[in-house]
Design a protein around this motif. Structure first.
Motif, mmCIF file in Angstrom:
data_model
loop_
_atom_site.group_PDB
_atom_site.id
_atom_site.type_symbol
_atom_site.label_atom_id
_atom_site.label_comp_id
_atom_site.label_asym_id
_atom_site.label_seq_id
_atom_site.Cartn_x
_atom_site.Cartn_y
_atom_site.Cartn_z
ATOM 1 N N UNK A 162 51.243 24.023 39.616
ATOM 2 C CA UNK A 162 51.416 24.540 40.973
ATOM 3 C C UNK A 162 51.740 26.032 40.985
ATOM 4 N N UNK A 163 52.661 26.463 40.141
ATOM 5 C CA UNK A 163 53.012 27.879 40.122
ATOM 6 C C UNK A 163 51.814 28.723 39.697
ATOM 7 N N UNK A 164 51.133 28.290 38.634
ATOM 8 C CA UNK A 164 49.984 29.042 38.159
ATOM 9 C C UNK A 164 48.910 29.191 39.224
ATOM 10 N N UNK A 165 48.609 28.106 39.937
ATOM 11 C CA UNK A 165 47.551 28.172 40.945
ATOM 12 C C UNK A 165 47.980 28.970 42.169
ATOM 13 N N UNK A 166 49.241 28.823 42.586
ATOM 14 C CA UNK A 166 49.690 29.591 43.751
ATOM 15 C C UNK A 166 49.705 31.084 43.464
ATOM 16 N N UNK A 167 50.105 31.454 42.248
ATOM 17 C CA UNK A 167 50.074 32.876 41.895
ATOM 18 C C UNK A 167 48.633 33.354 41.756
#
Length: 421
Positions: A162-167
């Motif tokens: 989730x963090x990787x995709x949101x960033x």
């Protein structure tokens, strides 16, 4: 019996800790409430760090749980920039690390959260290597994305969670070039399984993100402290001016472990072992938020959840349990994300291997659908993508634990509420 002479100490200044303090006062507790936070910022919520605040669409002050004056107004003793390095369960004290001050507690809440996992490869000491967990990280990363977008720079992201995709989505909105390195074959494999991960892969590809699946970073190459490239274990080299390590988070259990509290095993996500009232193996110590591994009656297992709703709801339940109230923490896990024009809400718990079927209601190709993870006809989890106002009926389906007709489940013309009866 709780009385005004008692002292309740909360270690951890995130959402769970702040909401626990708020609940203690709302429930009429008149004793001392001490909230100890190792950050210098007032307690804040973390979702904006990779969403609205990172994108520049939300102001910095919008992330805080309460306005700064709230703590004094509600007689909550707030210790910012202070760490706790020891719990003495016999004396019922915590020791502040900087000054060695001992603070007595009658009840203690551990809301210590989680910390980002680190890349154990050469080059991680370069100035262009980033993590995203704290407000200071988001402030720094926002400046980096602005510069990358202006200069057509490259961001390499290790991890398609989730963090990787949101960033990645934020970086593309700033105009940066983005490559995501992920050892699995699809994004979000550990949450959505292979069936739904490609939905997120396609929406990112449509916005110019490059994926490199089935590979891990082995080295970050730089010169004079500056990132130049990232290498993977299959021999590829990707140009990079900055690298984000987004390979997950680990519960901050060192304090609990040193105090001899029971921990959950790795198969259940690690964390501090708690019961249905969020009590640890010491009845005077509770744990809530990312650090707590609790038995969930709907999943028939012990789980640890690292999402906003768990902190929002778990802190108040722990507070009420500390007050002696008969409470049970049985909320359906919930989280959400916004990436480009895709909005999503997920309810339930269905890691790969726990389900035997994924049922789609709607049009996945148009990214307007609901996906259900089902085992023997029983709904374990549901994810609505660009379909709104369905979280309550989805959660009722999960809570019912009843077998449903999967053909009716897939039919948008059949009301969800009728399936849960």
């Amino acid at each position: 019996m709780v009385d005004a002479d008692q002292t309740f100490v909360i270690v951890g200044g995130g959402l769970a800790g702040a909401k626990a303090a708020e609940t203690l006062r709302a429930e009429g507790f008149t004793g001392r409430v001490i909230l100890i936070c190792d950050e210098r910022d007032h307690p804040y919520e973390r979702p904006p760090l990779s969403k609205g605040y990172l994108l520049g669409k939300e102001e910095r002050d919008s992330v805080f749980v309460h306005e700064p004056a709230w703590y004094a107004r509600n007689d909550v003793e707030l210790h910012l920039g202070q760490t706790v390095d020891r719990i003495d369960r016999t004396a019922r004290t915590v020791r502040l690390g900087d000054a060695g001050t001992l603070v007595h507690y009658d009840k203690l809440l551990l809301a210590t959260g989680a910390e980002p996992r680190r890349l154990d490869i050469p080059g991680t000491d370069l100035a262009g290597v980033h993590h995203l967990r704290r407000l200071a990280h988001a402030e720094r990363l926002k400046g980096v994305l602005t510069s990358l977008g202006r200069d057509n720079g490259h961001l390499v992201i290790a991890g398609a969670g989730w963090i990787g995709l949101e960033v990645a989505a934020a970086a593309r909105e700033y105009g940066a070039e983005v490559t995501v390195i992920e050892p699995a074959q699809t994004p979000l494999h550990g949450v959505l399984g292979p069936e739904l991960g490609n939905v997120f892969a396609e929406v990112h590809r449509a916005h110019g993100v490059r994926f490199h699946f089935g590979a891990r970073l082995t080295e970050i190459v730089g010169q004079d402290g500056v990132v130049l490239a990232a290498r993977t274990d299959d021999g590829e080299e990707h140009p990079a001016h900055a690298v984000l390590a987004a390979i997950g988070a680990a519960p901050r259990t060192a304090l609990a472990e040193a105090a001899g509290l029971e921990l959950a095993d790795r198969a259940h996500g690690g964390g501090v072992l708690v019961d249905e009232r969020l009590r640890t193996s010491d009845p005077d110590i509770h744990a809530a938020g990312d650090v707590a591994a609790f038995p969930h009656p709907l999943s028939d297992t012990r789980i640890r959840v690292e999402h906003w709703a768990n902190a929002l709801n778990g802190g108040p339940v722990a507070a009420r349990a500390m007050l002696g109230q008969d409470v049970t923490y049985d909320r359906v896990p919930y989280f959400f994300t916004d990436q480009y024009d895709l909005g999503m809400e997920y309810s339930g718990w269905a890691p790969p291997g726990s389900y035997d079927q994924v049922v789609i209601r709607g049009d996945a190709g148009k990214r307007e659908f609901i996906a259900f993870w089902v085992r023997e006809g029983r709904v374990l989890a549901g994810m609505n993508v660009n379909v709104w106002d369905v979280t309550d009926p989805i959660q009722r389906l999960i809570r019912s634990r009843a077998a449903v007709d999967t053909e009716a489940l897939a039919d948008p013309h059949v009301p969800l509420d009728g399936l849960a009866s």
